[in-house]
Design a protein around this motif. Structure first.
Motif, PDB file in Angstrom:
ATOM      1  N   UNK A  63      32.621 -33.236 -60.814  1.00 34.59           N
ATOM      2  CA  UNK A  63      33.518 -34.169 -61.504  1.00 34.59           C
ATOM      3  C   UNK A  63      33.548 -33.996 -63.016  1.00 34.59           C
ATOM      4  N   UNK A  64      32.392 -33.761 -63.637  1.00 30.96           N
ATOM      5  CA  UNK A  64      32.388 -33.648 -65.103  1.00 30.96           C
ATOM      6  C   UNK A  64      33.014 -32.335 -65.559  1.00 30.96           C
ATOM      7  N   UNK A  65      32.839 -31.274 -64.793  1.00 26.35           N
ATOM      8  CA  UNK A  65      33.506 -30.023 -65.147  1.00 26.35           C
ATOM      9  C   UNK A  65      35.021 -30.188 -65.044  1.00 26.35           C
ATOM     10  N   UNK A  66      35.485 -30.903 -64.029  1.00 28.32           N
ATOM     11  CA  UNK A  66      36.928 -31.124 -63.878  1.00 28.32           C
ATOM     12  C   UNK A  66      37.488 -31.938 -65.043  1.00 28.32           C
ATOM     13  N   UNK A  67      36.694 -32.898 -65.534  1.00 26.35           N
ATOM     14  CA  UNK A  67      37.163 -33.719 -66.657  1.00 26.35           C
ATOM     15  C   UNK A  67      37.115 -32.971 -67.978  1.00 26.35           C
ATOM     16  N   UNK A  68      36.035 -32.246 -68.217  1.00 31.99           N
ATOM     17  CA  UNK A  68      35.776 -31.679 -69.540  1.00 31.99           C
ATOM     18  C   UNK A  68      36.093 -30.191 -69.655  1.00 31.99           C
ATOM     19  N   UNK A  69      36.117 -29.474 -68.539  1.00 32.75           N
ATOM     20  CA  UNK A  69      36.453 -28.057 -68.568  1.00 32.75           C
ATOM     21  C   UNK A  69      35.465 -27.188 -69.310  1.00 32.75           C
ATOM     22  N   UNK A  70      34.229 -27.656 -69.458  1.00 34.92           N
ATOM     23  CA  UNK A  70      33.196 -26.921 -70.194  1.00 34.92           C
ATOM     24  C   UNK A  70      32.166 -26.406 -69.193  1.00 34.92           C
ATOM     25  N   UNK A  71      31.913 -25.113 -69.205  1.00 35.00           N
ATOM     26  CA  UNK A  71      30.939 -24.517 -68.290  1.00 35.00           C
ATOM     27  C   UNK A  71      29.580 -25.192 -68.395  1.00 35.00           C
ATOM     28  N   UNK A  72      29.207 -25.630 -69.591  1.00 30.70           N
ATOM     29  CA  UNK A  72      27.910 -26.277 -69.783  1.00 30.70           C
ATOM     30  C   UNK A  72      27.873 -27.680 -69.212  1.00 30.70           C
ATOM     31  N   UNK A  73      29.035 -28.225 -68.845  1.00 30.11           N
ATOM     32  CA  UNK A  73      29.095 -29.535 -68.190  1.00 30.11           C
ATOM     33  C   UNK A  73      29.407 -29.394 -66.706  1.00 30.11           C
TER      34      UNK A  73
ATOM     35  N   UNK B 266      27.555 -27.582 -62.884  1.00 29.70           N
ATOM     36  CA  UNK B 266      26.227 -27.245 -62.333  1.00 29.70           C
ATOM     37  C   UNK B 266      25.730 -25.865 -62.742  1.00 29.70           C
ATOM     38  N   UNK B 267      26.591 -24.855 -62.692  1.00 37.99           N
ATOM     39  CA  UNK B 267      26.143 -23.505 -63.035  1.00 37.99           C
ATOM     40  C   UNK B 267      25.654 -23.435 -64.473  1.00 37.99           C
ATOM     41  N   UNK B 268      26.384 -24.062 -65.392  1.00 39.99           N
ATOM     42  CA  UNK B 268      25.979 -24.061 -66.791  1.00 39.99           C
ATOM     43  C   UNK B 268      24.704 -24.843 -67.020  1.00 39.99           C
ATOM     44  N   UNK B 269      24.560 -25.963 -66.314  1.00 36.38           N
ATOM     45  CA  UNK B 269      23.342 -26.771 -66.474  1.00 36.38           C
ATOM     46  C   UNK B 269      22.130 -26.039 -65.893  1.00 36.38           C
ATOM     47  N   UNK B 270      22.324 -25.361 -64.783  1.00 37.13           N
ATOM     48  CA  UNK B 270      21.231 -24.571 -64.208  1.00 37.13           C
ATOM     49  C   UNK B 270      20.762 -23.516 -65.208  1.00 37.13           C
ATOM     50  N   UNK B 271      21.699 -22.860 -65.855  1.00 39.59           N
ATOM     51  CA  UNK B 271      21.348 -21.820 -66.824  1.00 39.59           C
ATOM     52  C   UNK B 271      20.606 -22.427 -68.020  1.00 39.59           C
ATOM     53  N   UNK B 272      21.050 -23.599 -68.476  1.00 38.05           N
ATOM     54  CA  UNK B 272      20.360 -24.248 -69.598  1.00 38.05           C
ATOM     55  C   UNK B 272      18.933 -24.628 -69.210  1.00 38.05           C
ATOM     56  N   UNK B 273      18.752 -25.152 -67.999  1.00 32.63           N
ATOM     57  CA  UNK B 273      17.411 -25.517 -67.540  1.00 32.63           C
ATOM     58  C   UNK B 273      16.535 -24.272 -67.425  1.00 32.63           C
ATOM     59  N   UNK B 274      17.088 -23.207 -66.912  1.00 36.33           N
ATOM     60  CA  UNK B 274      16.347 -21.942 -66.795  1.00 36.33           C
ATOM     61  C   UNK B 274      15.832 -21.488 -68.158  1.00 36.33           C
ATOM     62  N   UNK B 275      16.695 -21.509 -69.161  1.00 36.59           N
ATOM     63  CA  UNK B 275      16.286 -21.064 -70.492  1.00 36.59           C
ATOM     64  C   UNK B 275      15.166 -21.936 -71.053  1.00 36.59           C
ATOM     65  N   UNK B 276      15.266 -23.250 -70.837  1.00 37.03           N
ATOM     66  CA  UNK B 276      14.237 -24.157 -71.347  1.00 37.03           C
ATOM     67  C   UNK B 276      12.903 -23.896 -70.651  1.00 37.03           C
ATOM     68  N   UNK B 277      12.929 -23.712 -69.328  1.00 38.98           N
ATOM     69  CA  UNK B 277      11.694 -23.474 -68.581  1.00 38.98           C
ATOM     70  C   UNK B 277      11.103 -22.106 -68.891  1.00 38.98           C
ATOM     71  N   UNK B 278      11.926 -21.226 -69.447  1.00 37.14           N
ATOM     72  CA  UNK B 278      11.432 -19.903 -69.846  1.00 37.14           C
ATOM     73  C   UNK B 278      10.940 -19.877 -71.294  1.00 37.14           C
ATOM     74  N   UNK B 279      11.036 -21.042 -71.966  1.00 37.71           N
ATOM     75  CA  UNK B 279      10.459 -21.124 -73.297  1.00 37.71           C
ATOM     76  C   UNK B 279      11.420 -21.372 -74.433  1.00 37.71           C
ATOM     77  N   UNK B 280      12.722 -21.343 -74.177  1.00 35.94           N
ATOM     78  CA  UNK B 280      13.673 -21.630 -75.264  1.00 35.94           C
ATOM     79  C   UNK B 280      13.616 -23.107 -75.616  1.00 35.94           C
ATOM     80  N   UNK B 281      13.550 -23.415 -76.891  1.00 34.73           N
ATOM     81  CA  UNK B 281      13.444 -24.809 -77.327  1.00 34.73           C
ATOM     82  C   UNK B 281      14.736 -25.565 -77.010  1.00 34.73           C
TER      83      UNK B 281
END
Length: 408
Positions: free
Chosen positions: A36-46, A48-63
């Motif tokens: 739903x949020x991707x449909x509203x906002x059209x932003x990859x980071x909003x 699931x795929x974009x959020x998964x990637x952001x979580x991955x980076x954080x768990x790998x050490x990116x601040x």
């Protein structure tokens, strides 16, 4: 997906769980089509795929940054992406882990901190919430329209049939539902009584723990789960055959007690037993002979809103509608029925703009086929939709109870 999670985190049960979830994701992007949020906002980071990637980076050490936190906050945790995912990625669990990890490292603005603390301190406790609701009703004419729309109309629970020594089930009293719509559990008790089942509440049980847990007060959420297990256990030992949870959001949480308390040596086994006994009312009614209820629908047109926690969280999709039709109701068409209404627990309070847009879209879909009434299966959705709909909104058990009581 390949991962390089920080070794110190990977040694923990949660780190190992996150690693397994991330590795299951193939980044295909099917999930974005139903987000739903991707449909509203059209932003990859909003999405699931974009959020998964952001979580991955954080768990790998990116601040993580405030931007990371904002994108994760915008997720409804509706789990539509899980229904769509061909790889079975447990996104909701991953986003819980990711949010907790980010919140430990990024301080929220003071207004967000206090709002979350206030919600955790009041909403899960009926004795604290009830006076707030009563005060709101008294001040209704003076409140802003958006806040006024959130206030439930006062209702009486009605008669609760006393136990008659028959089959017995427990009911979760809950927090918001027990204050805002006390008729829901009482309606369930009346319906089950007609089917030869006693429904009882354990007085010391309360909030399922979802409010605190999903606002990242994990200890408060887990404490609520343990309290419920302790309250229910004597009834379970004495033969209660199920725990009926009439709010689908709470039902999804209770069904996860076994997983969330799996590493608690004092509660793991009992938590697993509680999760195994948890039932949504559609699972109970769907297994019973409903002839004692007659045909109460009498052709009444009903739009059913299937909460995300029911169709995606509990994977109970297109199960209420056949029961309504079997009892004589006409179930109207609802376009994009898989999309969230925007309630999502406390989301309508923490993300009011997005929540309102989603609600308005959902109301338009529900009312598009001219129903006489809208029925749903979750207290949050019920109150949220009622704030924007022209058509009355009720819990589907109340709809059945009202029709059966009038008939009899």
């Amino acid at each position: 997906m390949q991962t390089e999670i920080l070794p110190e985190f990977l040694k923990t049960p949660e780190g190992q769980e996150a690693d397994a979830i991330l590795r299951a994701c193939v980044h295909c992007g099917f999930c974005t089509a139903t987000c739903p949020t991707y449909q509203l906002l059209g932003d990859e980071l909003d999405g699931p795929r974009g959020r998964i990637y952001q979580i991955k980076l954080v768990l790998e050490g990116q601040a993580p940054t405030r931007v990371t936190q904002t994108h994760l906050d915008r997720c409804l945790t509706c789990r539509a992406c899980e229904t769509t995912c061909p790889s079975g990625v447990r996104y909701a669990r991953l986003v819980d882990i990711g949010r907790h990890h980010v919140d430990e490292r990024v301080e929220r603005p003071w207004n967000e901190r206090w709002l979350r603390r206030l919600l955790v301190a009041i909403v899960p406790y009926p004795r604290r919430l009830a006076p707030v609701v009563r005060l709101g009703r008294l001040m209704r004419p003076l409140l802003p329209a958006a806040l006024r729309a959130k206030l439930p109309i006062r209702q009486e629970a009605g008669h609760w049939p006393p136990p008659a020594g028959r089959r017995r089930m427990l009911a979760l009293a809950g927090c918001v539902q027990s204050v805002a719509t006390p008729r829901t559990n009482a309606a369930a008790a009346r319906l089950l009584s007609r089917l030869g089942i006693d429904l009882v509440e354990a007085p010391k049980a309360g909030c399922c723990g979802a409010v605190a847990y999903h606002l990242d007060d994990r200890e408060a959420g887990l404490s609520a789960m343990r309290r419920n297990i302790d309250a229910w256990w004597p009834e379970i030992e004495s033969g209660a055959e199920a725990i009926l949870v009439n709010a689908s959001g709470c039902g999804a949480m209770v069904k996860e007690y076994g997983e969330l308390l799996a590493h608690d040596p004092n509660y793991a086994d009992r938590a697993a037993r509680v999760s195994a006994l948890a039932r949504d009312p559609v699972e109970v009614l769907g297994a019973e002979d409903l002839s004692a209820l007659g045909m109460p629908g009498a052709g009444r047109r009903v739009a059913f809103h299937s909460p995300c926690s029911l169709q995606h969280g509990q994977r109970l999709k297109q199960v209420v509608e056949p029961i309504l039709e079997r009892l004589g109701f006409v179930v109207t068409a609802v376009p994009d029925a898989h999309l969230c209404c925007g309630s999502a627990g406390t989301y309508s309070i923490t993300q009011p703009e997005l929540s309102t847009r989603l609600r308005d879209n959902k109301v338009a879909a529900l009312e598009s086929d001219a129903p006489e009434i809208i029925a749903t299966a979750n207290i949050g959705c019920q109150l949220h939709l009622a704030g924007g709909a022209r058509t009355p909104v009720v819990h589907w058990l109340e709809l059945l109870d009202e029709a059966v009581e009038v008939r009899h």
